[in-house]
Design an enzyme around this catalytic site. Structure first.
Site, mmCIF file in Angstrom:
data_model
loop_
_atom_site.group_PDB
_atom_site.id
_atom_site.type_symbol
_atom_site.label_atom_id
_atom_site.label_comp_id
_atom_site.label_asym_id
_atom_site.label_seq_id
_atom_site.Cartn_x
_atom_site.Cartn_y
_atom_site.Cartn_z
ATOM 1 N N GLU A 218 4.490 -3.397 -8.358
ATOM 2 C CA GLU A 218 3.231 -3.334 -7.614
ATOM 3 C C GLU A 218 2.911 -1.922 -7.134
ATOM 4 O O GLU A 218 1.738 -1.584 -6.939
ATOM 5 C CB GLU A 218 3.284 -4.274 -6.407
ATOM 6 C CG GLU A 218 3.409 -5.752 -6.742
ATOM 7 C CD GLU A 218 2.144 -6.334 -7.346
ATOM 8 O OE1 GLU A 218 1.048 -5.960 -6.899
ATOM 9 O OE2 GLU A 218 2.264 -7.137 -8.293
ATOM 10 N N GLU A 227 -3.683 1.231 -2.354
ATOM 11 C CA GLU A 227 -4.328 1.020 -3.649
ATOM 12 C C GLU A 227 -5.015 2.309 -4.104
ATOM 13 O O GLU A 227 -5.705 2.977 -3.328
ATOM 14 C CB GLU A 227 -5.344 -0.110 -3.514
ATOM 15 C CG GLU A 227 -6.027 -0.489 -4.802
ATOM 16 C CD GLU A 227 -6.931 -1.701 -4.635
ATOM 17 O OE1 GLU A 227 -7.634 -2.033 -5.597
ATOM 18 O OE2 GLU A 227 -6.916 -2.299 -3.538
ATOM 19 N N ASN A 265 -5.843 -12.395 4.107
ATOM 20 C CA ASN A 265 -4.406 -12.180 4.002
ATOM 21 C C ASN A 265 -3.888 -11.298 5.132
ATOM 22 O O ASN A 265 -2.784 -11.516 5.643
ATOM 23 C CB ASN A 265 -4.059 -11.566 2.645
ATOM 24 C CG ASN A 265 -4.103 -12.585 1.532
ATOM 25 O OD1 ASN A 265 -3.750 -13.743 1.726
ATOM 26 N ND2 ASN A 265 -4.550 -12.166 0.364
#
Length: 365
Positions: A218, A227, A265
């Site tokens: 990831e 990100e 989340n």
């Protein structure tokens, strides 16, 4: 991707790695746990019902006469004895307000008031305050608690010996970003004591390798904290949620070892960990321990597009492939992106090799 609570009373499960059998969660109505609000150890902090999450705010030591967590005692506010008097945590002082007995009938009785620990209004919603009430035998007064007679746990519960040494961690991630520190990972282990401490030594090492293999994929080998594609940042706000996006439209981009994203989340992880991640998602990219805790939170509690948590997949011998399904199965599994799956499997094989264990079967999804 928010895990739902069990529909019935859960059997208390002591976290692996805690040798004292008198320390564990206290579960009751709707399978939820006795919880210290916000994991706050200040005197007077409310004690409530909340989804079981394995954090220190839910690890209770039953000494036989007191119930202790976060270094404080379960306490009846003001030493009251009337129905509806709320309970809280307070410095342990040996008074009757802190005298509790777990009965063979699964009642938790305050001996001074001769009344039972009770869920207000028989309400199983997260955050429902606990109180004392005349014992009725109702489901809102039935608890699965550790047996009595133990010694107080330290605050927070110890992580014990993690199956991955710092030298092995550095071997796994030779080019890692300094943000992803080994000390931050060790500090985060207290949030979920069963992580990499369930089952045999082989199972524990396989689980640690599986977690680290997935987070390596990831994050590009624990290089990326956030990100990289900033064009995606505004996409992760679901205004359909009742709490909206208080940190801003573009605040909920991927961060940390699992690249936590979306406002819902951040809300779920923050609630579980006692952190204000909905209003301050930047904590995940600024605090290594918080970042690691969000990764372990997902691993231990979330199914994602799969049918089980990654933790359950590893400790129940379902194989590494099921962890991929639970993390990104809708995009990678069933032949959708075999190169991405192979990348994760390669990491896992390398990490189990470093730890000296077989990778087991069922590596693909």
């Amino acid at each position: 991707m928010v895990a739902s609570a069990a529909a019935a009373l859960a059997v208390v499960t002591l976290p692996a790695g805690v040798a004292n059998a008198d320390v564990g969660q206290i579960s009751g109505l709707a399978g939820k746990c006795v919880d210290i609000a916000g994991a706050n150890s200040a005197n007077g902090t409310a004690v409530q019902l909340y989804d079981c999450n394995g954090t220190g705010a839910q690890q209770w030591n039953n000494t036989g006469s007191q119930l202790q967590a976060l270094g404080k005692c379960l306490d009846v506010a003001g030493g009251g004895t009337a129905n509806g008097t709320v309970v809280q945590i307070w410095d342990c002082n040996g008074t009757g307000a802190q005298s509790w007995v777990v009965s063979g009938a699964n009642d938790i009785v305050n001996t001074q008031a001769n009344k039972c620990l009770d869920v207000s209004g028989n309400n199983s919603a997260n955050g429902t305050r606990l109180q004392i009430w005349e014992c009725t035998g109702g489901p809102n007064q039935k608890w699965n608690a550790p047996p009595g007679g133990g010694n107080p746990p330290p605050n927070p519960p110890p992580s014990g010996n993690f199956v991955v040494s710092e030298a092995q961690f550095n071997q796994m991630f030779p080019g890692r970003n300094g943000f992803y520190s080994y000390s931050g990972l060790i500090a985060a282990l207290n949030a979920y004591p069963a992580f990499a401490k369930t089952g045999s030594d082989v199972t524990r090492k396989q689980e640690a390798a599986a977690f680290l293999a997935n987070v390596s994929h990831e994050t590009g080998g624990l290089v990326h904290v956030v990100e990289q594609n900033q064009a995606n940042y505004p996409h992760y706000c679901d205004w359909g949620q009742p709490y909206g996006c208080p940190a801003g439209q573009a605040a909920y981009y991927g961060r940390g070892p699992i690249q936590l994203s979306w406002n819902f989340n951040y809300k779920a992880a923050g609630d579980a960990l006692g952190l204000p991640l909905l209003t301050n998602p930047w904590l995940v990219q600024n605090d290594a321990s918080v970042a690691w805790r969000t990764g372990i939170w997902y691993w231990m509690t979330q199914n994602g597009p799969g049918t089980m948590t990654p933790h359950d997949a590893m400790v129940n011998n379902r194989g590494f492939g099921e962890t991929i399904r639970s993390i990104n199965g809708s995009l990678e599994c069933n032949g959708r992106n075999p190169a991405q799956v192979q990348s994760r499997v390669n990491n896992y094989n390398r990490f189990t090799g470093i730890l000296g264990v077989s990778p087991g079967g069922n590596l693909y999804c």
